[in-house]
Scaffold this active site. Structure first.
Site, PDB file in Angstrom:
ATOM      1  N   SER A   1       0.781  -1.235   0.000  1.00 57.87           N
ATOM      2  CA  SER A   1       0.000   0.000   0.000  1.00 57.87           C
ATOM      3  C   SER A   1       0.809   1.279   0.000  1.00 57.87           C
ATOM      4  CB  SER A   1      -0.932   0.018   1.216  1.00 57.87           C
ATOM      5  OG  SER A   1      -0.176  -0.123   2.404  1.00 57.87           O
ATOM      6  N   ALA A   2       2.091   1.267   0.397  1.00 61.28           N
ATOM      7  CA  ALA A   2       2.850   2.522   0.492  1.00 61.28           C
ATOM      8  C   ALA A   2       2.984   3.145  -0.902  1.00 61.28           C
ATOM      9  CB  ALA A   2       4.223   2.264   1.097  1.00 61.28           C
TER      10      ALA A   2
ATOM     11  N   GLY B   1       0.367   5.128  -0.060  1.00 61.48           N
ATOM     12  CA  GLY B   1      -0.996   5.332   0.396  1.00 61.48           C
ATOM     13  C   GLY B   1      -1.938   5.977  -0.594  1.00 61.48           C
ATOM     14  N   GLY B   2      -1.522   6.185  -1.823  1.00 64.35           N
ATOM     15  CA  GLY B   2      -2.421   6.798  -2.797  1.00 64.35           C
ATOM     16  C   GLY B   2      -3.629   5.936  -3.098  1.00 64.35           C
ATOM     17  N   LYS B   3      -3.412   4.652  -3.358  1.00 60.90           N
ATOM     18  CA  LYS B   3      -4.523   3.746  -3.666  1.00 60.90           C
ATOM     19  C   LYS B   3      -5.355   3.463  -2.417  1.00 60.90           C
ATOM     20  CE  LYS B   3      -1.752   1.492  -7.262  1.00 60.90           C
ATOM     21  NZ  LYS B   3      -0.524   2.257  -6.949  1.00 60.90           N
TER      22      LYS B   3
ATOM     23  N   GLU C   1       2.234  -3.134   4.306  1.00 58.26           N
ATOM     24  CA  GLU C   1       3.480  -2.736   3.665  1.00 58.26           C
ATOM     25  C   GLU C   1       4.623  -3.503   4.316  1.00 58.26           C
ATOM     26  OE1 GLU C   1       6.363  -1.500   1.426  1.00 58.26           O
ATOM     27  OE2 GLU C   1       4.255  -1.015   1.009  1.00 58.26           O
TER      28      GLU C   1
ATOM     29  N   ASP D   1       4.777  -9.680   5.468  1.00 57.55           N
ATOM     30  CA  ASP D   1       5.110 -10.185   4.146  1.00 57.55           C
ATOM     31  C   ASP D   1       3.816 -10.644   3.487  1.00 57.55           C
ATOM     32  OD1 ASP D   1       6.050 -11.427   1.882  1.00 57.55           O
ATOM     33  OD2 ASP D   1       7.729 -12.400   2.885  1.00 57.55           O
TER      34      ASP D   1
ATOM     35  N   ASP E   1      -0.926  -4.409  -5.890  1.00 61.09           N
ATOM     36  CA  ASP E   1      -0.058  -3.632  -6.770  1.00 61.09           C
ATOM     37  C   ASP E   1       1.360  -4.150  -6.526  1.00 61.09           C
ATOM     38  OD1 ASP E   1       0.807  -1.746  -8.567  1.00 61.09           O
ATOM     39  OD2 ASP E   1       0.951  -0.154  -7.077  1.00 61.09           O
TER      40      ASP E   1
ATOM     41  N   CYS F   1       3.475  -1.637 -12.537  1.00 63.11           N
ATOM     42  CA  CYS F   1       3.913  -0.486 -13.326  1.00 63.11           C
ATOM     43  C   CYS F   1       5.022  -0.919 -14.283  1.00 63.11           C
ATOM     44  CB  CYS F   1       4.381   0.651 -12.418  1.00 63.11           C
ATOM     45  SG  CYS F   1       5.671   0.171 -11.252  1.00 63.11           S
TER      46      CYS F   1
END
Length: 708
Positions: free
Chosen positions: A449-450, A452-454, A472, A499, A516, A573
């Site tokens: 999650s880091a 934290g945008g999503k 995270e 993990d 992600d 990405c």
């Protein structure tokens, strides 16, 4: 009149008495045409009050009125309509008289001493205007009869009446009786239609129906045949147009090829293009990098030849040689290592590959996401515009994104940012959350999650209801994650550090899971240029293995019986197939209860069904790819799974999983022996990097023995 009088008369005789000149009727007539210059003219030009107006001309805001005292400088009164009726020669004469009068000279008037000459001149002056179309009728002229005046006097006085109509007020008065006479007004004329509308077609159809008569049983068959004939004719016309369009496109292609050849010939006049051999390339590398313009020209020539290899290739040279030369030039021009150039070059056609590498050199637009927990996008945009920020909405596919073009203030330090009204976030990061679509009241997991945008985006969509577990692995990055969660006012987020591969043991039963996954970053080269040189085949192998483990754990963390969810979104990405389609295909084979579904994204390129001889599951086409040169955003990959309940199978089926549904070993059926070598290699590489950073001597790399 003044010029003609001068030309026709001789030297003027001295006047015996000024009163004698003023009493002449010819002077009276001429003075009436030009101006009332003295007392004698004014007394001799009396008209009935009903027909003749006071000799007043309104010019702008001033009124010029004749006075008895003004004898030496008569002021000319020339009407607008009179000027239109005068011929060119008469207009020149009138202009000369005006100039003479403005200069203060009365020679043109004093020379006139013959009444017959004045009558002849008046008759010749007004004959043309009477022949064309006279505004003043004969009956109107009769009303102006003065004692013993002749026909010429009537004509002359009628023109004077017309000259008095030169002012704007008089024109308005004259237009009023025109409407009273029953003539058609301009307002009644309907303007012609510029653009035909549907009503026009309907009117024409009605007219045709009226011409043919009403539709009856007798003429219905004839009408049907006529419609069929018309439809066939239109189809033939359409086919002919398509054929002509194809011919035109072929001609355009031939013209473009000819232009390219001409351009290549012009460039080649100085030095013909020579494709270096493998030995020449090696010698060139040893001698040093070539000139930039040389590399650019070789790249352009190689792309041109590969676009039509059979026509443009040199004799004895293969396509492989051109491709190898092009990849070598791309690596030297853009700064990529040979491995990454080849890996990325194989994803696209030749011309599109150049566009991709070029797009990676341009930074992506700065975008922000509105935090709907604290404000609306309209209010946020207005506040930032007032601070000097130039922005606009990203697109129709998102209702919270804004694209920033320029800003006079730091976009990451405004009061709105500190108050949590928006989050600095790439446009591509919106896509996984939009595809996941979390609903209020659900239980959601964000495995990586880091910063934290999503996570905060999901909290806004859930309206701070339900619960989100933001996980995270790196504890150092949880600080920024926690700070953003508090700044944006997300109250339903739980931050944890585990993990991701252990998560089904720690907690499960989530309605939706967002993964992600960590990746090579080949889609964000414009942000991190170090990716061009620090990635190798071993990195892609390790990352692909980690992603396969994470996606299986994410599938096992989803609750199949969820009433509102049961979905998993996998995103990276990266643009490489090893980290995207290969991982998704692996998950479909290892977890038959997970099925790919539509992502819900209206744009994007479908995923590869096959790549370099390797065929994937046909459902992989439901995934979506995003490229910098196509969508003007970071390279991204999104896949959405629907997790269903497992069906009971025989023992050992589906890759060695247990037969019973939900058995714990089935969720973690990893081959530890096969993973041991890769894990050891990764540990040794981390140790080597840490020793190198400390300045210690790094031992030689040893390959791990393959597992039995």
């Amino acid at each position: 009149m003044g010029r003609r009088a001068k030309n026709k008369q001789g030297d003027p005789e001295p006047l015996a008495d000024a009163n004698e000149y003023s009493a002449r009727p010819s002077a009276k007539k001429l003075g009436k045409r030009k101006a009332e210059a003295d007392d004698a003219r004014e007394s001799a030009s009396k008209r009935p009050a009903k027909k003749l107006k006071e000799a007043t001309v309104k010019k702008g805001d001033k009124k010029f009125q004749t006075k008895k005292e003004d004898k030496k400088k008569p002021k000319a009164i020339v009407g607008k309509k009179k000027k239109k009726q005068m011929s060119e020669e008469e207009e020149e004469g009138a202009e000369d008289e005006d100039e003479a009068m403005e200069g203060g000279s009365n020679d043109g008037w004093e020379d006139v001493n013959d009444e017959s000459i004045v009558k002849a001149e008046a008759r010749s002056l007004f004959r043309d205007s009477d022949d064309e179309e006279s505004i003043v009728s004969k009956g109107d002229l009769d009303e102006f009869d003065v004692d013993g005046a002749e026909e010429d006097d009537d004509i002359l006085r009628g023109s004077v009446q017309e000259l008095d109509l030169g002012s704007d007020d008089d024109e308005e008065e004259e237009q009023e009786p025109v409407r009273l006479r029953g003539k058609k007004s301009k307002q009644r004329d309907r303007p012609m239609k510029i653009i035909p509308t549907g009503s026009d077609d309907s009117d024409s159809d009605e007219d045709e129906d009226d011409e043919d008569g009403p539709i009856t049983m007798k003429n219905m068959e004839a009408r049907s045949r006529a419609m069929d004939v018309k439809a066939a004719r239109e189809a033939d016309l359409d086919a002919e147009e398509m054929r002509q369009a194809e011919v035109a496109s072929d001609e355009d292609e031939l013209a473009e090829e000819a232009m390219e050849e001409d351009a290549a010939g012009e460039e080649g006049d100085e030095e013909p293009f020579h494709l270096p051999t493998a030995e020449e390339r090696e010698e060139e590398k040893k001698a040093g990098p070539p000139q930039v313009y040389t590399v650019q020209r070789r790249m352009r020539e190689c792309v041109r030849v590969l676009g039509s290899f059979k026509k443009r290739a040199a004799e004895g040279r293969s396509r492989t040689e051109y491709v190898a030369q092009l990849m070598s030039d791309i690596g030297s021009y853009y700064g990529y290592n040979d491995f990454l150039v080849e890996k990325l070059f194989q994803l696209f056609p030749v011309s599109e590959a150049i566009e991709f590498f070029e797009a990676n050199e341009v930074p992506r637009p700065v975008t922000i996401r509105t935090n709907t927990l604290r404000t609306r996008r309209r209010d946020l945009a207005q506040g930032l515009i007032n601070r000097g920020v130039n922005l606009e909405p990203i697109g129709k596919w998102t209702n919270v994104g804004l694209q920033v073009f320029e800003s006079t203030v730091p976009i990451g330090a405004t009061p709105e940012y500190l108050a949590g009204h928006y989050m600095l976030q790439a446009a591509s990061s919106f896509l996984p959350v939009i595809a996941l679509g979390p609903q209020p009241g659900e239980r959601v997991l964000d495995m990586a999650s880091a910063p934290g945008g999503k996570t905060t985006h999901m909290a806004a969509l859930m309206q701070n209801t339900g619960v989100i577990f933001a996980n995270e692995l790196n504890k150092a990055r949880t600080k920024s994650l926690t700070a953003n969660v508090h700044r944006l006012g997300c109250k339903n987020v739980v931050v944890c550090s585990y993990d991701g591969r252990e998560f089904p043991k720690v907690m499960g039963g989530f309605d939706r899971v967002l993964l992600d996954a960590p990746c090579s970053g080949t889609g964000v080269i414009s942000k991190d240029a170090s990716v061009k040189t620090n990635k190798s085949d071993r990195d892609f192998t390790l990352l692909s293995h980690l992603q396969k483990q994470l996606i299986l754990c994410a599938i096992d963390s989803v609750q199949p019986d969820s009433k509102t969810g049961g979905y998993l979104v996998y995103s990276t990405c990266s643009v490489t197939v090893d980290e995207n389609e290969a991982v998704v295909d692996y998950a479909l084979r290892k977890r038959p209860n997970a099925k790919l579904v539509e992502t819900g994204l209206a744009f994007g390129v479908p995923g590869f069904k096959s790549y370099r001889g390797k065929n994937f599951d046909p459902r992989v086409a439901l995934t979506r790819r995003f490229y910098p040169h196509v969508h003007n955003m970071d390279g991204f990959f999104v896949a959405k799974f629907k997790v269903e309940r497992r069906a009971k199978t025989a023992a050992g089926a589906a890759g060695g999983r247990d037969a019973e549904d939900g058995a714990e070993p089935a969720a973690f059926a990893f081959d530890d022996a096969a993973d041991a070598a890769i894990i050891e290699e990764a540990k040794s590489e981390l140790k080597r990097k840490s020793m190198k950073a400390k300045g210690l001597r790094v031992p030689a790399r040893t390959k791990a023995a393959p597992a039995a």
